[in-house]
Design an enzyme around this catalytic site. Structure first.
Site, short mmCIF file in Angstrom:
data_model
loop_
_atom_site.label_atom_id
_atom_site.label_comp_id
_atom_site.label_asym_id
_atom_site.label_seq_id
_atom_site.Cartn_x
_atom_site.Cartn_y
_atom_site.Cartn_z
N SER A 86 -1.52 -1.70 -3.70
CA SER A 86 -1.01 -2.65 -4.41
C SER A 86 0.29 -3.51 -3.44
CB SER A 86 -0.23 -2.32 -5.66
OG SER A 86 0.73 -3.28 -6.38
N SER A 87 -0.02 -4.56 -3.02
CA SER A 87 0.82 -5.29 -2.15
C SER A 87 2.18 -5.61 -2.52
CB SER A 87 0.11 -6.62 -1.63
OG SER A 87 -0.95 -6.49 -1.09
N MET A 88 3.17 -5.79 -1.67
CA MET A 88 4.42 -6.06 -2.10
C MET A 88 4.42 -7.40 -3.23
SD MET A 88 6.02 -5.83 2.09
CE MET A 88 7.64 -6.38 1.08
#
Length: 386
Positions: A86-88
């Site tokens: 899950s990206s920033m």
């Protein structure tokens, strides 16, 4: 977090309602591995054992690994290689802002991950207007389950995102959440005229990438546009890079037989710099020095070697920087003079005014990709090309 993202500009006001309505936490697994920005390491956090700590990370601006080793990993300790995440949130909303969606538009997402990005798009556009493709069956199933549980019936397709998804074409927007070195022409063909393709793109030279915002031509035979920002994504699985074996390039005795020279025009700081290989210098050098990978050894006792490997043949080069010597020693071998190419590419970058990411762009058609500087009519040609 929402206030901070609004203040730094990554969350634009039109995306604020989706941020409030679609929490990242609803799409994260109980066991996850946030990337601790202070230590640079991934730490295991289990919601069942430490719910408050888990929630703190879920609400943070940290990237979170959700799968290791293509699903072969088991247990709480981090695996060898992260394969889904899950990206920033700051990156997620910056890319959504670059995508520039409008009501009623149809979106294809490449790389479902946890399903959060698709959920944000579905909240804004309606679930029927969003389809997401995921190559990993387990990741796809979990994303579909999370989306369904949240009440957003987005279609999650298990398949090779490189092929797009022709069944639901044409798309007004295509967004990739994985890094590519080759942009498939199928995405251009499956776009509507004037559509936008947002793709993290980079070269073999190093790990750095930037997002290219490509606008599709009216005849859907090409797409072109500028790079918007530097990013770092896991590569599309079909485009992962397998590092060459050093001893296949530099066998015993090869250093003694190599051509030797000294470099004075490019310092260690200019070549290696900061940003861990994600800065504009390696990005620009990769555009001018094709089919080459490079890696820098750790600096020890005032000495650092930087290696270059040709990917189309067995050419190699190494430059050795020493703190106690003004000039660095260079060894080169093979049909290509790789260090000469790198040095010439850096001179070109300086002569162009040291351009940043935003001055570069990319054009994609059925013949492949063509990077350019300032305008599509000014292609970035490889060192030595006419």
């Amino acid at each position: 977090m929402g206030r901070l993202l609004l203040e730094d500009g990554s969350l634009t006001p039109d995306w604020a309602p989706a941020f409030d309505a679609v929490p990242r936490a609803a799409f994260l697994p109980d066991l996850m591995w946030p990337h601790d920005m202070a230590t640079g390491r991934n730490v295991a956090v289990d919601k069942r054992q430490a719910p408050e700590r888990w929630q703190e990370y879920a609400d943070s601006n940290d990237p979170i690994v959700t799968q290791w080793d293509d699903g072969r990993h088991d247990g709480p300790e981090p695996g060898k290689s992260f394969s889904s995440s899950s990206s920033m949130p700051s990156l997620v909303f910056s890319m959504l802002a670059d995508l520039g969606v409008q009501p009623g538009q149809r979106v294809l997402e490449i790389g479902s991950g946890t399903g959060w990005n698709a959920a944000l798009l579905a909240h804004r556009l309606g679930a029927a207007n969003v389809v997401t493709v995921e190559v990993d069956g387990a990741v796809a199933a979990q994303a579909q389950e999370s989306l369904d549980r949240f009440g957003l019936a987005v279609e999650v397709v298990r398949g090779d995102g490189f092929l797009g998804y022709a069944k639901r074409a044409p798309y007004d927007r295509i967004i990739a959440t994985c890094g590519l070195r080759k942009v498939p022409f199928a995405w251009v063909e499956q776009s509507a005229p004037g559509g936008v393709i947002l793709v993290p793109w980079g070269t073999y030279y190093g790990p750095g990438e930037a997002t290219a915002r490509l606008v599709v031509a009216e005849d859907c035979q090409s797409a072109s546009g500028p790079f918007t920002r530097p990013v770092a994504f896991m590569r599309m699985r079909s485009q992962r890079f397998v590092w060459p074996r050093h001893d296949e390039y530099v066998p015993a005795g090869a250093m003694d037989a190599a051509d030797v020279s000294y470099a004075s025009s490019l310092t260690e700081e200019e070549l290696c710099g900061g940003a861990g290989g994600f800065g504009v210098v390696p990005f620009a050098l990769g555009l001018r020095v094709p089919e080459v990978a490079h890696t820098a050894d750790r600096k020890r006792d005032g000495k650092r070697a930087v290696w270059f490997y040709g990917l189309s043949d067995r050419s190699w080069a190494v430059i050795v920087f020493r703190d106690d010597q003004e000039q660095a020693k260079v060894y080169q071998s093979g049909p290509r003079r790789l260090w000469d190419e790198v040095e010439a590419a850096h001179r070109w970058w300086v002569d162009q005014g040291r351009p940043g990411f935003d001055r570069f762009g990319l054009t994609v058609d059925q013949d492949g990709e063509r990077p350019w500087l300032d305008s599509p009519g000014n292609p970035v040609r490889a060192t030595g090309s006419p």
